[in-house]
Scaffold this motif. Structure first.
Motif, PDB file in Angstrom:
ATOM      1  N   LEU A 121       0.865  -1.182   0.000  1.00 37.78           N
ATOM      2  CA  LEU A 121       0.000   0.000   0.000  1.00 37.78           C
ATOM      3  C   LEU A 121       0.898   1.227   0.000  1.00 37.78           C
ATOM      4  O   LEU A 121       1.752   1.369   0.876  1.00 37.78           O
TER       5      LEU A 121
ATOM      6  N   LEU B 171      -1.769   0.662  -5.114  1.00 36.83           N
ATOM      7  CA  LEU B 171      -1.868  -0.681  -4.553  1.00 36.83           C
ATOM      8  C   LEU B 171      -1.067  -1.577  -5.483  1.00 36.83           C
ATOM      9  O   LEU B 171      -1.351  -1.627  -6.680  1.00 36.83           O
ATOM     10  N   VAL B 172      -0.059  -2.249  -4.964  1.00 40.94           N
ATOM     11  CA  VAL B 172       0.705  -3.184  -5.791  1.00 40.94           C
ATOM     12  C   VAL B 172       0.560  -4.568  -5.182  1.00 40.94           C
ATOM     13  O   VAL B 172       0.830  -4.762  -3.999  1.00 40.94           O
ATOM     14  N   GLU B 173       0.099  -5.516  -5.979  1.00 37.02           N
ATOM     15  CA  GLU B 173      -0.009  -6.897  -5.518  1.00 37.02           C
ATOM     16  C   GLU B 173       0.946  -7.740  -6.349  1.00 37.02           C
ATOM     17  O   GLU B 173       1.017  -7.555  -7.573  1.00 37.02           O
ATOM     18  N   LEU B 174       1.672  -8.597  -5.689  1.00 31.01           N
ATOM     19  CA  LEU B 174       2.639  -9.401  -6.413  1.00 31.01           C
ATOM     20  C   LEU B 174       2.946 -10.693  -5.662  1.00 31.01           C
ATOM     21  O   LEU B 174       2.576 -10.848  -4.503  1.00 31.01           O
ATOM     22  N   GLU B 175       3.593 -11.610  -6.368  1.00 32.49           N
ATOM     23  CA  GLU B 175       4.068 -12.834  -5.730  1.00 32.49           C
ATOM     24  C   GLU B 175       5.584 -12.831  -5.809  1.00 32.49           C
ATOM     25  O   GLU B 175       6.151 -12.562  -6.871  1.00 32.49           O
ATOM     26  N   VAL B 176       6.211 -13.091  -4.666  1.00 32.65           N
ATOM     27  CA  VAL B 176       7.677 -13.089  -4.617  1.00 32.65           C
ATOM     28  C   VAL B 176       8.174 -14.393  -4.025  1.00 32.65           C
ATOM     29  O   VAL B 176       7.536 -14.981  -3.153  1.00 32.65           O
TER      30      VAL B 176
END
Lengths: 76, 76
Positions: free
Chosen positions: B8, B43-48
């Motif tokens: 966020l 809003l940044v959504e990601l998979e790491v």
């Protein structure tokens, strides 16, 4: 008494997300590996007198319901 | 196993937030009264693969730490 609300706005599934794509391509160039499924959306935080209006606000101004999904979180 | 993370990003306190201001002014014009303290962020959504890299990603690419605060939420 005003209510604090957070609105999370995301590109809908299947809708082009050029910002997310740009971030996904830029991260490996900066040395960050193993990143996938990047999506970039918007975050709107506000205080409202009447929380029941939030959905209408999203439909009419905060989000574009054709291409974006929104999630309303109140009392945060 | 990749970790889902949400970042966020908000304008820092005291930094001009023209998007928030525009929304705050537009809502009454659409008939929504009693709205205040509107702030618009990202809003940044990601998979790491490696969640410990998230803070560095925010500092280097996702946020502009001079004018924005970020909050990392993992496991969502």
């Amino acid at each position: 008494m005003p209510v604090k609300a957070t609105v999370l706005i995301r590109p809908k599934e299947g809708i082009l997300d050029p910002q997310g794509q740009a971030v996904e391509e830029a991260l490996p160039a900066l040395g960050f590996e193993g990143v996938s499924h990047v999506h970039v959306g918007r975050l709107v935080e506000l205080e409202v007198e009447d929380a029941s209006q939030l959905e209408a606000m999203c439909e009419k101004l905060l989000a574009n319901p054709l291409i974006e999904d929104y999630e309303i979180v109140t009392g945060s």
